[in-house]
Design an enzyme around this catalytic site. Structure first.
Site, PDB file in Angstrom:
ATOM      1  N   TRP A  31       0.986  -1.336  -0.075  1.00  0.00           N
ATOM      2  CA  TRP A  31       0.220   0.036   0.013  1.00  0.00           C
ATOM      3  C   TRP A  31       0.802   1.453  -0.015  1.00  0.00           C
ATOM      4  CZ3 TRP A  31      -3.077  -4.046   0.845  1.00  0.00           C
ATOM      5  CH2 TRP A  31      -4.507  -3.873   0.437  1.00  0.00           C
ATOM      6  N   TRP A  33       0.786   4.784   0.917  1.00  0.00           N
ATOM      7  CA  TRP A  33       1.180   5.579   2.085  1.00  0.00           C
ATOM      8  C   TRP A  33       1.681   4.841   3.066  1.00  0.00           C
ATOM      9  CZ3 TRP A  33      -2.219   9.151   5.480  1.00  0.00           C
ATOM     10  CH2 TRP A  33      -3.707   8.518   5.788  1.00  0.00           C
ATOM     11  N   TYR A  79      -7.704 -10.788   0.004  1.00  0.00           N
ATOM     12  CA  TYR A  79      -8.135  -9.610  -0.140  1.00  0.00           C
ATOM     13  C   TYR A  79      -9.250  -9.310  -1.314  1.00  0.00           C
ATOM     14  CZ  TYR A  79      -7.925  -4.446  -0.697  1.00  0.00           C
ATOM     15  OH  TYR A  79      -8.375  -3.242  -0.744  1.00  0.00           O
ATOM     16  N   GLN A  99      -2.854   7.577  -3.126  1.00  0.00           N
ATOM     17  CA  GLN A  99      -3.035   7.842  -1.657  1.00  0.00           C
ATOM     18  C   GLN A  99      -2.525   8.984  -1.083  1.00  0.00           C
ATOM     19  OE1 GLN A  99      -2.443   3.905   0.408  1.00  0.00           O
ATOM     20  NE2 GLN A  99      -4.361   4.028   0.939  1.00  0.00           N
ATOM     21  N   ASP A 161     -10.939   5.816   4.473  1.00  0.00           N
ATOM     22  CA  ASP A 161     -12.083   5.288   3.963  1.00  0.00           C
ATOM     23  C   ASP A 161     -13.354   5.793   4.211  1.00  0.00           C
ATOM     24  OD1 ASP A 161      -9.628   4.292   3.426  1.00  0.00           O
ATOM     25  OD2 ASP A 161     -10.360   2.135   3.224  1.00  0.00           O
ATOM     26  N   TRP A 347     -12.267   4.731  10.551  1.00  0.00           N
ATOM     27  CA  TRP A 347     -12.054   6.044  10.468  1.00  0.00           C
ATOM     28  C   TRP A 347     -13.098   6.817  11.252  1.00  0.00           C
ATOM     29  CZ3 TRP A 347      -7.237   7.845   9.746  1.00  0.00           C
ATOM     30  CH2 TRP A 347      -6.482   7.260   9.250  1.00  0.00           C
ATOM     31  N   GLU A 393      -3.445  -1.932  13.914  1.00  0.00           N
ATOM     32  CA  GLU A 393      -4.210  -1.016  12.820  1.00  0.00           C
ATOM     33  C   GLU A 393      -4.647   0.189  13.442  1.00  0.00           C
ATOM     34  OE1 GLU A 393      -6.917  -2.542  10.168  1.00  0.00           O
ATOM     35  OE2 GLU A 393      -6.629  -0.983   8.614  1.00  0.00           O
TER      36      GLU A 393
HETATM   37  C1  DGY Z   1      -9.286  -1.485   2.203  1.00  0.00           C
HETATM   38  O1  DGY Z   1      -9.262  -2.385   1.479  1.00  0.00           O
HETATM   39  O2  DGY Z   1      -9.776  -1.347   3.408  1.00  0.00           O
HETATM   40  C2  DGY Z   1      -8.410  -0.399   2.055  1.00  0.00           C
HETATM   41  O3  DGY Z   1      -8.298   0.626   2.847  1.00  0.00           O
HETATM   42  C3  DGY Z   1      -8.410   0.114   0.765  1.00  0.00           C
HETATM   43  O4  DGY Z   1      -7.309   0.721   0.633  1.00  0.00           O
END
Ligand code: DGY
Length: 421
Positions: A31, A33, A79, A99, A161, A347, A393
């Site tokens: 990813w 950033w 994913y 990003q 997000d 977030w 996280e």
């Molecule tokens: C996710 O898949 O949750 C990521 O934040 C996308 O970048």
């Protein structure tokens, strides 16, 4: 005491050979950033590995300068959505958005702090043209009318997000109607992740990108989500100022001049986002042409971007003072008095340690060192209070409980680069 050996171990565990995943199963790729902050963490104990992180990331840059938000270096079914959904025909399979652009800042800092100075200069000399292209991409393709404030086309591009700031602009985006299987919910509790309705809309925006062949002029008109994210604007401006210094150091005078003009444009334009009533800078909905009146940590990042004047910084500091008093563990990602505050949901409330680092850096730059120190202390407490390695996280601002993915790379990197100072 925070455990820095454990922080180093997290980075080693997440090292897939040349790039570091944020965490093994939830985010099994590189990813953008995350990787910049991770490189800063590596740089504290393995400089070569840090430069390799950067080289791998820039190996996935598009020919138009875009540095994608995800590079899918290998296949993984843990994913979703993968490269087939994005549909980009890039050299390294990737997403088609970017990003928050932390890289120039990371590279400048790595150069300043390198023990192996000559090797570091060689690395920067090789990466600099790509960094220049990346920043040009932002100013050219995401600020098509030279307004000084770049656009953001996807909540994932903001890195924040499901920030409540995006609730209204995202509400006008239709959702996809096809069925899909979310993989994130196999790793993390739904209560800590975005909703299905948000995912439907995120995927629609991915389709819009693909159907418009990733063409910036078509997307500017076609994207049903187009915002000025004050977080991106701030990080871009700060990183560009670091890039200008690099350009000067390596003899790219013309590039330095043109980026200087971009920063000046941003400084003139950013007043549009200031809200005296909220005591911070707000993001902006470009489609309805209205401010997005939610106080999030992104609204504090103009301090990091050095975009606030002294009076504005003072007002922001008083806002932060109250914010700190309201939470046991700073800084909740949205103001705790917001009706949309949810302490464990991604977030919409949790604490993110790299954002703490940025806000504290900004406060210190404007002379509010005590507030910066309180954020730093609170950041340490989050790691100490959380279970296991302590590197999560995100964290609950109320209990310090670690949420989202565990053994997570960027809090480990933040501990190494900041809490160890
Ligand atoms: C996710 O898949 O949750 C990521 O934040 C996308 O970048």
């Amino acid at each position: 005491m925070i455990d820095l050996d454990a922080a180093r171990a997290v980075l080693r565990t997440n090292d897939l050979g040349g790039y570091t995943v944020p965490t093994r199963t939830l985010y099994p790729f590189q990813w953008n950033w995350d990787s910049a902050i991770i490189a800063l963490g590596w740089h504290c104990f393995d400089e070569q590995r840090a430069w390799q992180e950067a080289r791998t990331m820039f190996g996935g840059q598009w020919s138009n300068g875009l540095l994608p938000h995800i590079l899918f270096h290998h296949e993984s079914d843990s994913y979703f959505p993968g490269p087939d959904i994005w549909g980009a025909k890039s050299r390294v399979p990737s997403s088609s958005i970017s990003q928050p652009p932390v890289w120039a800042l990371a590279i400048a800092r790595m150069l300043r702090r390198s023990a192996a100075a000559a090797a570091a200069r060689d690395e920067v000399r090789a990466l600099l043209p790509q960094l220049v292209d990346y920043h040009r991409w932002w100013y050219r393709d995401r600020d098509r009318h030279d307004s000084g404030l770049v656009d953001c086309y996807h909540p994932w591009e903001s890195g924040m997000d499901n920030s409540p700031a995006w609730d209204e602009p995202l509400a006008r985006v239709p959702g996809v109607e096809w069925e899909y299987q979310r993989r994130d919910l196999g790793h993390v509790d739904q209560a800590q992740r975005p909703t299905w309705q948000e995912y439907d809309r995120y995927l629609h925006l991915v389709e819009v990108q693909r159907k418009n062949k990733f063409d910036p002029s078509r997307l500017a008109a076609a994207s049903p989500f187009r915002v000025i994210d004050i977080g991106i604007v701030s990080i871009l401006s700060r990183a560009t100022s670091e890039l200008i210094a690099l350009c000067r150091q390596f003899g790219l005078e013309e590039e330095a001049e043109s980026f200087q003009a971009e920063i000046a444009r941003t400084e003139r334009a950013v007043g549009r986002c200031w809200s005296g009533e909220h005591r911070c800078f707000l993001s902006w909905d470009q489609i309805s042409n209205e401010p997005l009146a939610e106080i999030t940590t992104a609204t504090l990042l103009p301090l990091f971007g050095r975009l606030a004047n002294d009076k504005q910084a003072g007002q922001m500091a008083s806002l932060i003072e109250e914010w700190l008093a309201a939470n046991r563990f700073p800084l909740s990602s949205i103001h705790p008095e917001s009706p949309r505050y949810d302490p464990e949901c991604y977030w919409r409330g949790p604490v993110w340690l790299h954002i703490n680092w940025m806000v504290a850096d900004g406060l210190r730059a404007y002379g509010y060192s005590q507030l910066a120190e309180r954020i730093k202390e609170g950041t340490r407490k989050c790691i100490e209070a959380a279970a296991g390695s302590g590197y999560f996280e995100y964290y609950s601002p109320e209990t310090g409980q670690g949420c989202g993915g565990g053994d997570f790379s960027w809090p480990a990197a933040v501990a190494l680069l900041w809490l160890n100072e």
